[in-house]
Design a protein around this motif. Structure first.
Motif, short mmCIF file in Angstrom:
data_model
loop_
_atom_site.label_atom_id
_atom_site.label_comp_id
_atom_site.label_asym_id
_atom_site.label_seq_id
_atom_site.Cartn_x
_atom_site.Cartn_y
_atom_site.Cartn_z
N GLY A 56 0.78 -1.23 0.00
CA GLY A 56 0.00 0.00 0.00
C GLY A 56 0.81 1.28 0.00
N SER A 57 2.13 1.18 -0.06
CA SER A 57 2.97 2.37 -0.05
C SER A 57 2.91 3.08 -1.40
N VAL A 58 2.35 4.27 -1.41
CA VAL A 58 2.24 5.05 -2.65
C VAL A 58 3.62 5.47 -3.14
N GLU A 59 4.48 5.86 -2.23
CA GLU A 59 5.81 6.34 -2.61
C GLU A 59 6.65 5.24 -3.26
N ILE A 60 6.67 4.05 -2.64
CA ILE A 60 7.47 2.96 -3.20
C ILE A 60 6.88 2.49 -4.53
N ARG A 62 5.22 4.30 -6.65
CA ARG A 62 5.54 5.33 -7.65
C ARG A 62 6.99 5.19 -8.12
N ASN A 63 7.90 4.92 -7.19
CA ASN A 63 9.31 4.74 -7.58
C ASN A 63 9.49 3.51 -8.45
N GLN A 64 8.79 2.44 -8.14
CA GLN A 64 8.90 1.22 -8.95
C GLN A 64 8.34 1.46 -10.35
N LEU A 65 7.21 2.14 -10.44
CA LEU A 65 6.64 2.45 -11.75
C LEU A 65 7.58 3.34 -12.56
N ARG A 66 8.20 4.30 -11.88
CA ARG A 66 9.15 5.18 -12.57
C ARG A 66 10.33 4.37 -13.10
N ASN A 67 10.82 3.42 -12.30
CA ASN A 67 11.94 2.59 -12.75
C ASN A 67 11.56 1.75 -13.97
N LEU A 68 10.34 1.19 -13.96
CA LEU A 68 9.90 0.38 -15.09
C LEU A 68 9.78 1.20 -16.37
N LEU A 69 9.27 2.43 -16.22
CA LEU A 69 9.12 3.29 -17.39
C LEU A 69 10.47 3.79 -17.89
N ASN A 70 11.35 4.20 -16.96
CA ASN A 70 12.66 4.70 -17.36
C ASN A 70 13.54 3.62 -17.96
N SER A 71 13.27 2.35 -17.57
CA SER A 71 14.05 1.23 -18.11
C SER A 71 13.50 0.73 -19.44
N GLY A 72 12.41 1.33 -19.91
CA GLY A 72 11.85 0.95 -21.21
C GLY A 72 11.10 -0.36 -21.19
N VAL A 73 10.53 -0.73 -20.04
CA VAL A 73 9.76 -1.97 -19.96
C VAL A 73 8.45 -1.83 -20.73
#
Length: 323
Positions: A56-60, A62-73
C-alpha cells in the motif's frame, strides 16, 4: 533496475501482456466473437498491482513504476475503439493525431474530440524483449539470479563478468553443443581480501520444474570444469521432491575435495525466496518463516560462496550440513 522486476505478480502481469488474448467488443449477436491480441494493461491496473506488492505504499509504488518506465519496460498510449469495425487499437503517444488509422480494418477515423478518452482508456504496452512470451524466454529468472549473485544482495562485493545464453562446444567429447542460461567469472571478497576468480554456470527455470535432462547437462559441465560453481535457479518458492533428489545427487558429488578446502563443484540452489526479495539474505529467510528462518543467525558466519551453497542445500534440498 532488476529489483523492479522482483515480484511474482509483476512478472506474471508482464507475461500476460506478452501473451494476452481478449474478445473484441462488438455488437455482433453471434456467440463466437473474434479474438484479438490484447498486449496492453490499463494504468489503473498497474497502479493497483504495484501498490499491492508494496503493502500500500504510494511512494514505493511510484518509484517502482518510474523505474519500469525509465528502463523501457513499457510505453504509455491510448486504447481507442474504431467506429467502423468496433475493434480496439492501442496508439502510442507519438501516434496520436487528429486522424487515426485502425490497425484492424485499415480505415481512418477522427480522434474523438467531443468525448476525449480518460481514465481506463490509458494503457501501457510492453516494449522490445519485454513483449516476448514465456517470461521473456526465461530471461527474467536469469536476470534476477545474476542480480542476486553479483549485485548487492550477498554483500560479497568483488568483481564479476557474466553473460547470458551460452553455448559451449566440444565439452568432454559431447556430440552436441551444451547450452546454459548464464556463465560468469566471479571473484568475491572474503573479509576484505580478494579471492581467486572461479567459473559459475547457471541453469534457470522460471516456474517450470528441473528434470533429469537438466541435471545431467549440468553434471557434464561440472565434470568438464572442476572447481566451478553450479547454480540452479527458479522463481518458485519450493522444489518438488523429485527435483530435490536429482539435484542433491549432484550436490553430494560436488562436495568432494578438489584441493585444500575447495569443493570439486559447489552447487547453489536459489528459489523465489531469495530471488524475489528486495533485501536478500538474511531478511528473505526470516520473512519466509520456518524452516528457513533458523538459518538467519548463521548467515554472517558463512561469507564464502561455498559455505552459502552448504546452507542453501540444507534449506532447499533437505541435505545435512557438510560440517
Amino acid at each position: 533496475g532488476a529489483s523492479s522486476l522482483g515480484d511474482e505478480k509483476v512478472l506474471k502481469l508482464l507475461d500476460a501482456m506478452a501473451h494476452g488474448v481478449a474478445e473484441s467488443e462488438t455488437n455482433d449477436p453471434s456467440p463466437k466473437k473474434q479474438k484479438t491480441r490484447a498486449a496492453t494493461v490499463s494504468v489503473r491496473t498497474w497502479w493497483g498491482v504495484l501498490q499491492q506488492v508494496n503493502d500500500g505504499s504510494v511512494e514505493i509504488a511510484r518509484n517502482q513504476l518510474r523505474n519500469l518506465l525509465n528502463s523501457g519496460v513499457f510505453r504509455l498510449g491510448l486504447r481507442l475503439q474504431c467506429p467502423r469495425c468496433d475493434q480496439h487499437t492501442w496508439y502510442g503517444l507519438e501516434q496520436l493525431a487528429q486522424e487515426l488509422t485502425c490497425e484492424r480494418c485499415l480505415q481512418r477515423f477522427p480522434f474523438p474530440l467531443m468525448e476525449p478518452p480518460s481514465g481506463d482508456f490509458w494503457h501501457y504496452r510492453t516494449v522490445g524483449p519485454f513483449s516476448i512470451g514465456g517470461f521473456a524466454h526465461g530471461s527474467y529468472c536469469t536476470l534476477l539470479a545474476s542480480n542476486f549473485l553479483f549485485g548487492h544482495h550477498l554483500s560479497l562485493g568483488g568483481q564479476a563478468s557474466w553473460i547470458p545464453g551460452v553455448t559451449l562446444r566440444n565439452v568432454k567429447q559431447q556430440p552436441q553443443d551444451v547450452e546454459i542460461d548464464f556463465a560468469a567469472f566471479w571473484r568475491p571478497n572474503y573479509f576484505g581480501q580478494k579471492t581467486r576468480p572461479f567459473l559459475v554456470l547457471g541453469e534457470c527455470k522460471t516456474f517450470d520444474q528441473f528434470i533429469a535432462k537438466d541435471v545431467r547437462r549440468m553434471s557434464t559441465l561440472a565434470d568438464a570444469f572442476p572447481g566451478s560453481m553450479i547454480v540452479f535457479a527458479t522463481l518458485r518458492k519450493q522444489l518438488e521432491d523429485s527435483e530435490k533428489r536429482l539435484i542433491a545427487s549432484l550436490a553430494k558429488k560436488g562436495r568432494r575435495h578438489l584441493k585444500a578446502e575447495r569443493w570439486q563443484n559447489p552447487v547453489m540452489v536459489l528459489t523465489g525466496i531469495e530471488l524475489l526479495h528486495r533485501m536478500g539474505p538474511p531478511s528473505c529467510w526470516e520473512e519466509a518463516g520456518a524452516p528457513y528462518s533458523q538459518f538467519k543467525e548463521h548467515y554472517w558466519r558463512h561469507r564464502k560462496p561455498q559455505d552459502l551453497c552448504d546452507m542453501l542445500q540444507q534449506m532447499h534440498l533437505g541435505m545435512e550440513s557438510y560440517h
